[in-house]
Write a protein that holds these residues in place. Structure first.
Motif, mmCIF file in Angstrom:
data_model
loop_
_atom_site.group_PDB
_atom_site.id
_atom_site.type_symbol
_atom_site.label_atom_id
_atom_site.label_comp_id
_atom_site.label_asym_id
_atom_site.label_seq_id
_atom_site.Cartn_x
_atom_site.Cartn_y
_atom_site.Cartn_z
ATOM 1 N N SER A 23 3.398 3.503 8.128
ATOM 2 C CA SER A 23 2.891 2.722 6.996
ATOM 3 C C SER A 23 3.421 1.301 7.032
ATOM 4 O O SER A 23 2.678 0.345 6.792
ATOM 5 C CB SER A 23 3.281 3.393 5.672
ATOM 6 O OG SER A 23 2.682 4.663 5.544
ATOM 7 N N ALA A 69 4.977 -3.697 0.381
ATOM 8 C CA ALA A 69 3.902 -2.839 -0.123
ATOM 9 C C ALA A 69 3.003 -3.595 -1.102
ATOM 10 O O ALA A 69 1.770 -3.477 -1.037
ATOM 11 C CB ALA A 69 4.494 -1.607 -0.801
ATOM 12 N N LEU A 88 3.269 3.311 1.144
ATOM 13 C CA LEU A 88 4.562 2.659 1.362
ATOM 14 C C LEU A 88 5.279 2.410 0.042
ATOM 15 O O LEU A 88 6.496 2.592 -0.059
ATOM 16 C CB LEU A 88 4.366 1.352 2.114
ATOM 17 C CG LEU A 88 5.632 0.610 2.541
ATOM 18 C CD1 LEU A 88 6.461 1.469 3.480
ATOM 19 C CD2 LEU A 88 5.281 -0.714 3.198
ATOM 20 N N LEU A 89 4.539 1.998 -0.994
ATOM 21 C CA LEU A 89 5.143 1.735 -2.295
ATOM 22 C C LEU A 89 5.766 3.007 -2.866
ATOM 23 O O LEU A 89 6.889 2.979 -3.385
ATOM 24 C CB LEU A 89 4.081 1.186 -3.258
ATOM 25 C CG LEU A 89 4.558 0.888 -4.682
ATOM 26 C CD1 LEU A 89 5.657 -0.174 -4.683
ATOM 27 C CD2 LEU A 89 3.388 0.434 -5.554
ATOM 28 N N GLY A 133 -0.434 0.475 1.914
ATOM 29 C CA GLY A 133 0.474 -0.161 0.966
ATOM 30 C C GLY A 133 0.854 0.766 -0.178
ATOM 31 O O GLY A 133 2.015 0.805 -0.605
#
Length: 216
Positions: free
Chosen positions: A19, A90, A193-194, A190
């Motif tokens: 990611s 992210a 990943l966040l 994103g």
């Protein structure tokens, strides 16, 4: 009994790593360099980039803990810092922007030699930037068995292979997905990943303040 937890840890590492590396999101920048240098062999450049990324991440995974110990930095503190860094990346991905923590316009304009771009800036810092390095160091803490390490190293090699394949066919992928498709893929990565960066921050805080382990 040890096998399943190890594979779970390694899969989390792989998903977070792919990611943050986000090879799909790197396609526009990669194609930009290719179009500006007509003499570049795309597959050869992709191979150099993938190799450099793999080596960088492997060094971070294997030697990162020793570096933290040398500077007296706890893994919990580094986890929080890394989580914050990944959070900013992210948010940039979700908004469809290129994170400046990976590469900025000044760095792009500073490239003068074709032979360098496979390593700098494509491999470092575009793909294996601070986020990928910190992710490797943080997850290495959970690698407590030979299964962890073998599977972890294999996953890094898989990431390198994915990068090589995607960049080798970057022009075709770019044409198929279009700019909208690339943006959608980047935003999805994103979001993933966040979520993982928030988990990292929460884990780091609980390690620093053990009393919170019974609360959350």
């Amino acid at each position: 009994m040890e096998f399943t937890p190890a594979i779970t840890d390694v899969l989390k590492f792989f998903i977070t790593l792919i990611s943050i590396v986000n090879p799909i999101g790197a396609i526009p920048v990669f194609l930009g360099f290719v179009r500006n240098h007509n003499s570049i062999n795309v597959k050869k450049l992709a191979n150099h980039t993938a190799t450099a990324v793999t080596i960088t991440i492997l060094i971070s995974l294997i030697c990162g803990q020793a570096v933290l110990n040398f500077f007296g930095i706890s893994v919990a503190s580094f986890t929080i810092g890394g989580g914050i860094l990944l959070t900013t990346t992210a948010f940039s991905m979700i908004s469809g922007q290129q994170s400046n923590s990976k590469i900025n316009n000044d760095e792009i304009r500073s490239i003068d030699f074709e032979r360098e771009i496979g390593i700098i800036p494509l491999a470092i810092p575009l793909l294996s930037g601070p986020g990928a390095i910190s992710t490797s160091i943080i997850h290495a803490k959970n690698f407590t068995s030979s299964i962890h390490w073998i599977a972890g190293i294999v996953m890094v090699l898989v990431v390198g292979l994915i990068i090589k394949i995607i960049l080798s066919y970057a022009e075709k992928i770019g044409e198929k997905l279009g700019q909208i498709g690339l943006n959608v893929m980047t935003r999805i990565m994103g979001l993933i990943l966040l979520s993982m960066s928030i988990e990292m921050i929460a884990y780091g805080i609980k390690e620093i303040m053990p009393i919170l382990k019974g609360v959350f």
